[in-house]
Design a protein around this motif. Structure first.
Motif, PDB file in Angstrom:
ATOM      1  N   GLY A 230      38.494  49.050  48.739  1.00  6.90           N
ATOM      2  CA  GLY A 230      37.897  48.645  50.002  1.00  6.90           C
ATOM      3  C   GLY A 230      37.207  47.305  49.890  1.00  6.90           C
ATOM      4  N   LEU A 231      36.550  47.067  48.762  1.00  7.29           N
ATOM      5  CA  LEU A 231      35.894  45.777  48.548  1.00  7.29           C
ATOM      6  C   LEU A 231      36.922  44.661  48.468  1.00  7.29           C
ATOM      7  CD1 LEU A 231      33.330  44.159  48.050  1.00  7.29           C
ATOM      8  CD2 LEU A 231      33.470  44.774  45.626  1.00  7.29           C
ATOM      9  N   HIS A 232      38.039  44.926  47.801  1.00  7.59           N
ATOM     10  CA  HIS A 232      39.093  43.913  47.724  1.00  7.59           C
ATOM     11  C   HIS A 232      39.642  43.596  49.114  1.00  7.59           C
ATOM     12  CE1 HIS A 232      42.247  41.517  45.938  1.00  7.59           C
ATOM     13  NE2 HIS A 232      43.147  42.189  46.631  1.00  7.59           N
ATOM     14  N   GLU A 233      39.836  44.625  49.937  1.00  9.69           N
ATOM     15  CA  GLU A 233      40.361  44.417  51.285  1.00  9.69           C
ATOM     16  C   GLU A 233      39.336  43.671  52.154  1.00  9.69           C
ATOM     17  OE1 GLU A 233      43.692  45.012  53.968  1.00  9.69           O
ATOM     18  OE2 GLU A 233      43.367  44.899  51.796  1.00  9.69           O
ATOM     19  N   TYR A 250      29.257  51.528  44.027  1.00 12.72           N
ATOM     20  CA  TYR A 250      30.532  51.556  43.324  1.00 12.72           C
ATOM     21  C   TYR A 250      30.370  52.240  41.971  1.00 12.72           C
ATOM     22  CZ  TYR A 250      31.229  48.168  46.969  1.00 12.72           C
ATOM     23  OH  TYR A 250      31.263  47.563  48.200  1.00 12.72           O
ATOM     24  N   GLN A 251      31.327  53.097  41.636  1.00 10.30           N
ATOM     25  CA  GLN A 251      31.277  53.869  40.404  1.00 10.30           C
ATOM     26  C   GLN A 251      32.415  53.464  39.474  1.00 10.30           C
ATOM     27  OE1 GLN A 251      28.646  56.403  39.975  1.00 10.30           O
ATOM     28  NE2 GLN A 251      28.015  55.016  41.609  1.00 10.30           N
ATOM     29  N   GLY A 252      32.133  53.389  38.177  1.00 13.82           N
ATOM     30  CA  GLY A 252      33.178  53.099  37.206  1.00 13.82           C
ATOM     31  C   GLY A 252      33.632  51.653  37.242  1.00 13.82           C
ATOM     32  N   GLU A 253      34.795  51.414  36.653  1.00  9.37           N
ATOM     33  CA  GLU A 253      35.335  50.056  36.592  1.00  9.37           C
ATOM     34  C   GLU A 253      36.017  49.673  37.894  1.00  9.37           C
ATOM     35  OE1 GLU A 253      37.771  49.655  33.135  1.00  9.37           O
ATOM     36  OE2 GLU A 253      36.151  50.205  31.757  1.00  9.37           O
ATOM     37  N   GLY A 254      36.158  48.358  38.119  1.00  4.06           N
ATOM     38  CA  GLY A 254      36.640  47.851  39.393  1.00  4.06           C
ATOM     39  C   GLY A 254      38.148  47.859  39.540  1.00  4.06           C
ATOM     40  N   VAL A 255      38.773  49.028  39.439  1.00  3.74           N
ATOM     41  CA  VAL A 255      40.220  49.127  39.589  1.00  3.74           C
ATOM     42  C   VAL A 255      40.606  48.783  41.029  1.00  3.74           C
ATOM     43  CG1 VAL A 255      42.210  50.670  39.459  1.00  3.74           C
ATOM     44  CG2 VAL A 255      40.347  50.889  37.801  1.00  3.74           C
ATOM     45  N   GLY A 256      41.515  47.840  41.162  1.00  3.26           N
ATOM     46  CA  GLY A 256      41.959  47.419  42.488  1.00  3.26           C
ATOM     47  C   GLY A 256      41.253  46.184  43.009  1.00  3.26           C
ATOM     48  N   LEU A 257      40.258  45.716  42.291  1.00  2.00           N
ATOM     49  CA  LEU A 257      39.519  44.519  42.700  1.00  2.00           C
ATOM     50  C   LEU A 257      40.079  43.328  41.923  1.00  2.00           C
ATOM     51  CD1 LEU A 257      37.164  43.266  44.288  1.00  2.00           C
ATOM     52  CD2 LEU A 257      35.671  43.865  42.377  1.00  2.00           C
ATOM     53  N   ARG A 258      40.801  42.450  42.630  1.00  2.85           N
ATOM     54  CA  ARG A 258      41.502  41.339  41.976  1.00  2.85           C
ATOM     55  C   ARG A 258      40.864  40.018  42.417  1.00  2.85           C
ATOM     56  NH1 ARG A 258      44.955  45.130  43.741  1.00  2.85           N
ATOM     57  NH2 ARG A 258      45.590  43.992  45.606  1.00  2.85           N
ATOM     58  N   LEU A 259      39.942  39.556  41.608  1.00  2.00           N
ATOM     59  CA  LEU A 259      39.145  38.391  41.992  1.00  2.00           C
ATOM     60  C   LEU A 259      39.888  37.071  41.840  1.00  2.00           C
ATOM     61  CD1 LEU A 259      35.662  39.420  40.540  1.00  2.00           C
ATOM     62  CD2 LEU A 259      36.550  39.719  42.858  1.00  2.00           C
TER      63      LEU A 259
END
Length: 344
Positions: A230-233, A250-259
């Protein structure tokens, strides 16, 4: 006095704790209702809260090796409303019989410093259930302030749980045109009732692409789903140089977040919002107490209606059942509230 305790991950009990002595400068409050903040409290229920696996160094403001909290965790919760039933001799306000909102956890009774309840009285005739929204309303208002919303801004709000819906309403009151995004149709319907100009079901595609089909994207996005995707979107949804307020837990690692993608190429501002403080550029005028009082004033003036947000009122003795419901069937619940009215 009854108190809800997380014994270990997935295990909740309702136990008894000793009644506290009434200290000078304090009042005794008997709880009527206590709201559950599903995001924060499920991290304790599931064992994912960072305080359980790391130590928060307050001086250096770093998480380091160790732990801050350990099971059993008694009396979590920060959405309480109750009746003042006793006051220390040196206390004049609030008086006995007053209905007050504040933070004292999921427990039947608490001794609270009177100065912490200044300005926390419910007006005559107010529904006591409105009091459970003071803190979550402040979280929503804090996020809207961090977004620096201006009249006419296009604002996307990802996640239409309780805080997301309140943020939608507050952004509309601030003059924004809101795009509300979620995966639950009933919540999107509420977002429309709260004034969102557009709603988008994220199961049907990309909310960011939907926003850009209607213009150049949003000026600002507020992310409240707590999902890294959701943050990536949200980052994808804003214009070049736009701002994204990350207000989810946010919990855990940022899977799906592509900076390396839109965040980098569109020079997006990423701002964290957390109720431990207000946006730095507002700190000379605003604090958390003012956020809470302002939100409650809006509720009692009729500009925000919290009535439809309460989907479940459960007796405190059903705590284990309640957290199992929140954990396993979260789409069925919006605001769950514990009632203490029938407990000794």
């Amino acid at each position: 006095m009854h108190v809800i305790t997380f014994e270990e991950p997935g295990a909740v009990s309702v136990s008894l704790e000793a009644r506290s002595e009434l200290a000078p400068g304090c009042v005794r409050v008997r709880t009527l209702y206590s709201g559950v903040s599903a995001g924060t409290e499920l991290t304790a229920y599931r064992g994912t809260n960072p305080y359980l696996s790391k130590k928060w160094d307050t001086g250096r403001r770093l998480f380091v090796d160790g732990s801050t909290h350990a099971y059993p965790l008694a009396g979590w919760g920060y959405q309480e409303v109750g009746e003042v039933i006793e006051t220390a001799p040196d206390v004049t306000q609030p008086s006995a019989g007053s209905l007050v909102w504040g933070i004292w956890g999921h427990r039947r009774e608490a001794v609270v410093p009177a100065d912490r309840l200044a300005g926390h009285l419910l007006p005559p005739g107010a529904d006591p259930l409105t009091g459970v929204f003071a803190r979550v309303g402040a979280i929503a208002l804090n996020a809207v302030h961090a977004a620096d919303v201006h009249l006419g801004d296009q604002v996307a709000i990802f996640g239409q749980g309780v805080i997301g819906l309140l943020a939608t309403r507050l952004a509309v009151l601030s003059g924004a045109r809101v795009l509300a995004a979620d995966a639950i149709p009933a919540r999107l319907a509420l977002a429309g009732w709260y004034g969102a100009a557009d709603t988008f079901d994220v199961r049907e595609g990309s909310a960011a692409e939907f926003a850009r089909e209607r213009g150049d994207g949003c000026d600002t996005a507020i992310e409240l789903s707590g999902s890294h995707q959701g943050l990536h979107e949200a980052i994808r949804a804003v214009r070049k140089g736009g701002r994204v307020v990350a207000a989810g837990f946010y919990q855990g690692e940022g899977v799906g977040l592509r900076l390396g993608e839109e965040f980098h190429h569109n020079q997006v501002q990423l701002v964290a919002s957390q109720i431990g403080g207000v946006a730095s550029w507002l700190a000379h005028r605003w604090d958390v107490e003012r956020l809470q009082r302002t939100f409650m004033e809006l509720v009692h003036r009729g500009e925000i209606d919290t009535g439809d947000l309460v989907t479940h009122v459960m007796d405190v003795t059903q705590a284990a059942e309640a957290f199992d419901l929140l954990d396993r069937r979260p789409t069925e619940v919006l605001q769950l509230v514990f009632s203490f009215e029938g407990t000794p």
